[in-house]
Every structure is written in structure tokens, then in C-alpha cells.
Design a protein around this motif. Sequence first.
Motif, PDB file in Angstrom:
ATOM      1  N   ALA A 418       1.076  -1.183   0.022  1.00 24.78           N
ATOM      2  CA  ALA A 418       0.021  -0.087  -0.321  1.00 24.78           C
ATOM      3  C   ALA A 418       0.853   1.097  -0.098  1.00 24.78           C
ATOM      4  O   ALA A 418       1.520   1.480   0.501  1.00 24.78           O
ATOM      5  CB  ALA A 418      -1.084   0.020   1.742  1.00 24.78           C
ATOM      6  N   ASP A 419       0.722   2.261  -1.236  1.00 23.34           N
ATOM      7  CA  ASP A 419       1.791   3.070  -1.097  1.00 23.34           C
ATOM      8  C   ASP A 419       0.509   4.442  -0.861  1.00 23.34           C
ATOM      9  O   ASP A 419      -0.213   4.956  -1.211  1.00 23.34           O
ATOM     10  CB  ASP A 419       2.346   3.511  -2.224  1.00 23.34           C
ATOM     11  N   GLY A 420       0.691   5.408   0.066  1.00 23.52           N
ATOM     12  CA  GLY A 420       0.058   6.936   0.080  1.00 23.52           C
ATOM     13  C   GLY A 420       1.011   7.954   0.269  1.00 23.52           C
ATOM     14  O   GLY A 420       2.528   8.099   0.079  1.00 23.52           O
ATOM     15  N   SER A 421       0.648   8.539  -0.892  1.00 27.73           N
ATOM     16  CA  SER A 421       1.708   9.951  -1.520  1.00 27.73           C
ATOM     17  C   SER A 421       1.315  11.803  -0.849  1.00 27.73           C
ATOM     18  O   SER A 421      -0.178  10.801  -0.946  1.00 27.73           O
ATOM     19  CB  SER A 421       1.803  10.193  -2.651  1.00 27.73           C
ATOM     20  N   SER A 422       2.186  12.317  -0.240  1.00 31.31           N
ATOM     21  CA  SER A 422       1.307  13.074   0.098  1.00 31.31           C
ATOM     22  C   SER A 422       1.191  14.477  -0.530  1.00 31.31           C
ATOM     23  O   SER A 422       0.801  15.390  -0.569  1.00 31.31           O
ATOM     24  CB  SER A 422       2.488  13.961   0.724  1.00 31.31           C
ATOM     25  N   LEU A 423       0.544  13.784  -2.226  1.00 30.30           N
ATOM     26  CA  LEU A 423       0.383  14.813  -2.659  1.00 30.30           C
ATOM     27  C   LEU A 423      -0.769  14.653  -3.818  1.00 30.30           C
ATOM     28  O   LEU A 423      -1.115  16.175  -4.281  1.00 30.30           O
ATOM     29  CB  LEU A 423       1.765  14.718  -4.850  1.00 30.30           C
ATOM     30  N   TYR A 424      -1.555  13.722  -3.487  1.00 29.90           N
ATOM     31  CA  TYR A 424      -2.546  13.830  -3.893  1.00 29.90           C
ATOM     32  C   TYR A 424      -3.836  13.686  -3.002  1.00 29.90           C
ATOM     33  O   TYR A 424      -3.270  12.627  -1.837  1.00 29.90           O
ATOM     34  CB  TYR A 424      -3.245  12.870  -5.021  1.00 29.90           C
ATOM     35  N   GLY A 429      -3.397   3.657  -2.987  1.00 29.94           N
ATOM     36  CA  GLY A 429      -3.124   2.908  -4.159  1.00 29.94           C
ATOM     37  C   GLY A 429      -3.075   0.898  -3.602  1.00 29.94           C
ATOM     38  O   GLY A 429      -1.359   1.049  -2.962  1.00 29.94           O
ATOM     39  N   PHE A 430      -3.116   0.229  -4.057  1.00 31.98           N
ATOM     40  CA  PHE A 430      -2.886  -0.931  -3.332  1.00 31.98           C
ATOM     41  C   PHE A 430      -2.135  -2.160  -4.880  1.00 31.98           C
ATOM     42  O   PHE A 430      -3.301  -1.871  -5.201  1.00 31.98           O
ATOM     43  CB  PHE A 430      -3.941  -1.928  -2.414  1.00 31.98           C
ATOM     44  N   TYR A 431      -1.602  -2.940  -4.245  1.00 32.65           N
ATOM     45  CA  TYR A 431      -0.810  -3.178  -5.049  1.00 32.65           C
ATOM     46  C   TYR A 431      -0.265  -4.658  -4.423  1.00 32.65           C
ATOM     47  O   TYR A 431       0.633  -4.713  -4.036  1.00 32.65           O
ATOM     48  CB  TYR A 431       0.389  -2.773  -5.688  1.00 32.65           C
ATOM     49  N   PRO A 432      -1.694  -5.611  -4.719  1.00 28.45           N
ATOM     50  CA  PRO A 432      -1.343  -7.127  -4.595  1.00 28.45           C
ATOM     51  C   PRO A 432      -1.025  -7.783  -6.045  1.00 28.45           C
ATOM     52  O   PRO A 432      -0.969  -7.651  -6.701  1.00 28.45           O
ATOM     53  CB  PRO A 432      -2.868  -7.702  -4.378  1.00 28.45           C
ATOM     54  N   ALA A 433       0.330  -9.312  -5.405  1.00 22.59           N
ATOM     55  CA  ALA A 433      -0.099 -10.032  -6.710  1.00 22.59           C
ATOM     56  C   ALA A 433       0.710 -10.710  -6.201  1.00 22.59           C
ATOM     57  O   ALA A 433       0.659 -11.428  -5.407  1.00 22.59           O
ATOM     58  CB  ALA A 433       1.135  -8.993  -7.164  1.00 22.59           C
ATOM     59  N   ALA A 434       0.475 -12.272  -7.426  1.00 25.42           N
ATOM     60  CA  ALA A 434       0.958 -13.588  -6.598  1.00 25.42           C
ATOM     61  C   ALA A 434       1.603 -14.466  -7.663  1.00 25.42           C
ATOM     62  O   ALA A 434       1.094 -14.243  -8.666  1.00 25.42           O
ATOM     63  CB  ALA A 434      -0.620 -14.016  -6.182  1.00 25.42           C
TER      64      ALA A 434
END
Length: 783
Positions: A418-424, A429-434
Motif C-alpha cells: 500500500a502506497d500513500g503519497s503526500s501529493l494527492y 493505492g493497493f498493489y497485490p500480486a501472486a
Amino acid sequence: MGSTAIAQDVLQVDSSVVSSNRNGADQLLQGQVAGLRIRSWSGAAGTQSVINLRGLSLDPTDESTMPFILVNGVPLIASPSAITAVNPLNYFSDEQIERIEVLKTVDQLAMYGVSAANGAINIVLKEGRNAPLHVRASAFAGSNYMNGFDYRKDAFYGFNTTARRAVYKPAIIHAQRAIIDGGGEFGSYLFGVENHGDRGVVAGTGFSQQSLFLNAAYNISARLKAQFYSNLSLANRAGRYAGEYDRQFALPIIADEHQFMDDKKNTAQFSSLRLAYELAPGLTLSSIAGISYEGAKRDLFIPSTVLDGSVTAQSAAIKRQLISVNTALHYGRRLSDRWGLSMTLGNEIRSTDNRTTSVGGSKSLEYGGSNFVKVVTGYNADQTDAWSGHARENLLSFYGLWKFAMHEDLTLNLTLRADGSSLYDRKWGFYPAAGARYSFANTLDLPLVASASVGKTGILSRPEVYRGELAAYGDYFNRNELGIGQLYAAYGDAKSIDVFQWDVGLKYTIGNRVTIFADYFAKRYSDFTYRRYLPNIAGTDYAYETGGELQLSGLEAAVEGDLIRNDRFVWASNINVAWYDNSVGQLPAQLERTSLMHLSALRPGDAITSIIANERGATKVIGNSEARFFGGVNNAFRYAGITLGVALTYALGADVAAESFDSRYLADQVGEVFPLKAAETPYYFVQDGENGASIYQGIRTIEDGSFLRLSRAIVAYDLGPILGKRLPLTKAEWFVRGDNLFTLTRYSGFNPEENIGGVRRADLSLTGMPIATSIALGLRLEF
């Protein structure tokens, strides 16, 4: 984090890799990894190659197509400075690098979230040996020159033979390096210094770089270990207007060009500290902090003799800083005789801070000026422009990695970040993968491994979308200070570009020496942010929107390993090829009213890398700037102390549209029927001129940009058996090495890769300087 990722390709920097006379990890990687396209677009010393690893963008010149670059798992500021264009990868030479890990599958890339949608490259640096003092030294010197130069291909000088003879001259390239390492029970250390100089091949240009680096590991206790790395580098580039990036003026004036000054200086610092503490057997807490810093400065002066009566001067500075702290808890144990579990839970904090200041001025001799312009307090706003910008972003991330292993047969990877940016505003945003990997060695007694993965990553749009557009202008005449003002508010619905990807692959091993692999991937990029232009009554020029979809797929294959190995003879080989296909999935409605209007000729299924021109007033696709096939062929032969290494690169199927140098017209003075001159195509580009006038630029040819290049070659001889009897040497080797030895192509210019975007423009913007051939003689010693 670099140590937890599993690289799909690993380049061991050893005697089987043909190094370059030019510094930079990009030079080492060229042609070595299937799917990694490294284009030598410019021969200007110190510049970075164009790097692409399964990357795609609406703008082919956009830096967002670059892979994520790390050093020992720590993020590096890797894009060239907008002020100096110095290549940050120059600071790490082959003598410092142990191996380079290339990550391509989504189950490994998802752990980097919004940073690595277009692949990742981790440069792993050499560590000291746990042994007594050990010294390595190397040096080489040689010459750059234009190999088989044909003045008819020299676009930079208007095909002027006099200019060519005055400007292109042989010049020296050289390097000196020394490394001391050692260690014991306390840990290990490695200390090195490096000096590199490249005078290029254009008179009055050149590049120099010095580095001081230290890599130390220390066993604080049985459970607590520390590792520190630091690299301080200085770089300097000299330039001139004629023949570097774009010509800007109608013709070079050779007699006066030496007065032109373009001085560029960089100071770069990269440091990292890693602490790891074993809390219990199988349970480790680690934290790695890193800083990547660059200060760049450019001073420019163009005299009146070059500018035909006016004088221009400019000074610009930029500071870029990236600080990261990554803390992770790693747990691994066997759950049973059949199953094992490895789990990592982590947090990353990343802060970027970019500052730019620019002051420029010009003066006309018609108004009592002099041959020099000094940008100081006292000039009015018409003579001096000042600009300042400051962009800061903080990124907060949480991630989890789970790996399940069943014997040596099946491995399952799960990733969530999970990434959270101070800009917006839409921060997270969540990024799963397998991913799964299965070996048939035990079940079918076959040395075959199959793999597959699926998942999502992302790309942050350009910063002005998130923070709003900022600008600052000031003039010294009124004693105004440089300040920052907001032109447009931030786009509240901004979000990262979503990138969905899946991969499948097969790897087959023959005799534990040769590996054959093939991988197929498919990616979908969606939700780009673009501008929609508004009518005058709206009060602002444009508003941002989100939409659009692009697709990229490809097949990569390679054969690598020791084809022959015995006591006297070794033949190591790497042959790789990639086939890529990109296409438009969806474009916004009423495209002509958006910042993507240049794509109006494209329809779903067309390549986003298409070259688009006009014919009889209508837009039309006239070619594809991207190669359909590309790769490399690398071979190293060793026999009785003699080593021969050869590296070739190739690309097939790329088109180049070459603009005519003397076919440029105001639209209201000519019709829409081309060509207006013989031996030209019926196509033309439409460009904006002064006072809103449209300009038609004729296209001379559409050419095949395919090529086969002998990129690097080396012949080396081991002197150890001879000198070792008289001197305390463990290794002594002399070598002769060459770069860019020849290129086979039907392209009419000097370098088929010189045009970013596939168009050789009449002003040579986004066109690189011709690449020189270099031959050098060197010596390596180890004590």
C-alpha cells in the motif's frame, strides 16, 4: 528490500562480461538481458543511454518509462539532471559492481508499488573479503575517433565537410582505479578511488568524473550486524552549441565556436546504513536508511559572433535529494517436512526534495550592449529572467511478502503493498500480486521449471498534476525576490496510473551449464492523467481528466551458459532476443481538445509508438518508432591465459522519419499538397510558429532503423605466470578493448538509435551527437 526480491536475470560482472571504456552500469547491461533495451542515442561523453524494461507511456520521451534503479536495495536518483544531463549511473564502474539483478515479473515488482511498474534494476556492489589486505588496481588509456565517418550522414553540420574536419577530432579516453579490501572476524571493508576522463570526439567537449567509495560490514555482536556504503562523486561536462543536443541556429560558425561556453558540474553523494538484529532463530529485524543526493550546476554563454549580433548568458542550479528508510521484520521456518514459510512485513518512508533556480539574460548590440552579458542586479526584466521551483513529496508504504515452499518443487509468492503519497487527495493505492514456480526435476526427472504470476503495480503521474502547477518569476531591477505562485490548483481526483500484468515462463537447464528460457508477459496501463482544454469563458486554459488505456505484450528468450568448459578452453555465451508489441486500448473522447491531440490519427489496436504525420491536411500513421525485435549476442572465449570477448547488439523493424533541412514553410503561404520539392515524401509535420502561425515541416525520407552493432570487444592476456615469479602478484592482465567498432544498417544517418521518438528533426532536438569509436590499452593488477 533488494535482498528479498528474486531477480529473473542476474548479470555477474566477471571475466565473461565485456566491459566498456565508458563508465556506467547502463553500458555493462547493454545487450545482456532479454527485454532490457538500452539505446546509445548520443555520443556526448557522460550522457545516459535510454533505458527501457517493459515500459510504456503516452509520451515516448517521458522518464516514467525508466525502470526503478536501486543500489544494494536502496533507491537511487537515476534519471539524468535536467540541468547537466550527467548520467548518475556513471558513478558506479564495473570495478565496483559485483552483480546486477534485473526484476521483471509482477510478483516481485509489486513489492515496490508505484516505483517499479516498468521493471527494477538492483546494482549489488562488491564487499571486502574476509581475508588479509588485498589490493586491486587497473588503468587504461586510449582514443576516441569517428570510424568510417561519411560527411553525407553528418546532420549536425548540415553535411558540411569543412565543419566536420574542424570539429570532429580524435581525443583521449582514460581511467585509473584502485581498491583495497580485507577483513576478519570483526567483518570486512572495501575502500576505493576512481578517476575517469573522456574528451569525447567533438573539439571543446569532454567529461571527467572522480569517485571515492567505501563499503564496510561490521559484526557488532553475534546477533547484531551493520553494513555501511558511501560513494562521493564529482563530475564535470564541457559543451558547445554545435553538435551536442540540438543545433538551435541555422548554421555553425566554426571560426567562433570556441568562444561558446557550456560548463556543467555535478556533485553526487549516495550513502546507506543497514542494521540487522536476530531476535530469535529464524526471526530478524532489519532497517536500512539511504540518501541519494545530487547538486548540479550549469553556466552558459553564447557570444555575439555566434548569435549574429546578440549575447546570451544563463546560470542554473538544481538540488535533488531522495531519503529512504525501510524497516522489515523477517520470519522463516519449516512448518513440516514438506512445507516451509518465509514472511516479511515492512514499512518504507521515502522523501524526495527537488529545487531548481535559473537566471538568464540576453543583450542586443543594436541597443548599446557589449559582447558579454553579466546576469547581476541592475538589468531590467526584458534582459533578465529568474525562475525558481521547489517540489517535495513524501511517500509512506506498508508491504507484506509471503513465500511458501514445498520441498524443492513448488514455490508460491504472495505480495501486498500500500502506497500513500503526500501529493494527492486519493492517497492510497493497493498493489497485490501472486506468483508460482514449479520444478519438474523430482516429479518427471526433467530439468524444467515453469513459472507464472499476476498482479498490479502503479505509476505516479507528473507532480504538477497532484500539487497544482507552480511557477515563480522575479526581476532584479525592481528588487523583487524569487517567489513561488500557483498557476493552477491541484487535481483532486488525481491517482496513480494502474498497471495490470501477468507473466508465464519456462526455463530448461542442459547439463547444469547451459540454460534456455522463454517468458511471455502482457501489461495493461489505464487511467492516465491528461489536460482537456477549455473555452475562454471557463476562466482557465484547461482542466485535468483521467482516462485512457494502453497495452504492451512481449516474448523474451535467451540461451546462456558455458557451451564448452574444460581444463584449457572455456566458451561462455549469452544470446537473447525480445519481441514487443504495444497498442492503444482506448483514448479520450474529443481527443483534439486534449493534450493528447497529437495521437488523433490512432485507433484502438494501433501502436502508441507510431510516427504520425499529415498528408493533404489529414493525420496519418507513417511508421513505428519502436523495434519489433531487439537483443544481444555475447561470447567470451578463454584459452591458455588468452581471453577474447565480443558483444553485439541489434534491433529490427524500427522506422525513422527524417525531416528535410530546407523544407519548412508558413502554412498560409503554401497549400497542403506535398512534396513541394523533389525527392521528398508527401508527408509533413505541423508545428506552432510565432504569433500563432502554423508551420509545415517537410519530411525527406522514412527509413528503416534496423541495425547490427559490434558494441564492445576485448582481447586480454594473463601475465600472472610470468610476472608472478618476480613480483608479489596474484593476477596481472593486460587488455585491448574497443567500443562501437562498427554498425551495419541501411539508415542514412550516422546512428540509427540517435532519435528519441523516431523522428530526426531539422533542429536536431531530441537527436544525439554521433557516437565515437574508442580503442584503449589497459592493465589490471592484484596483490
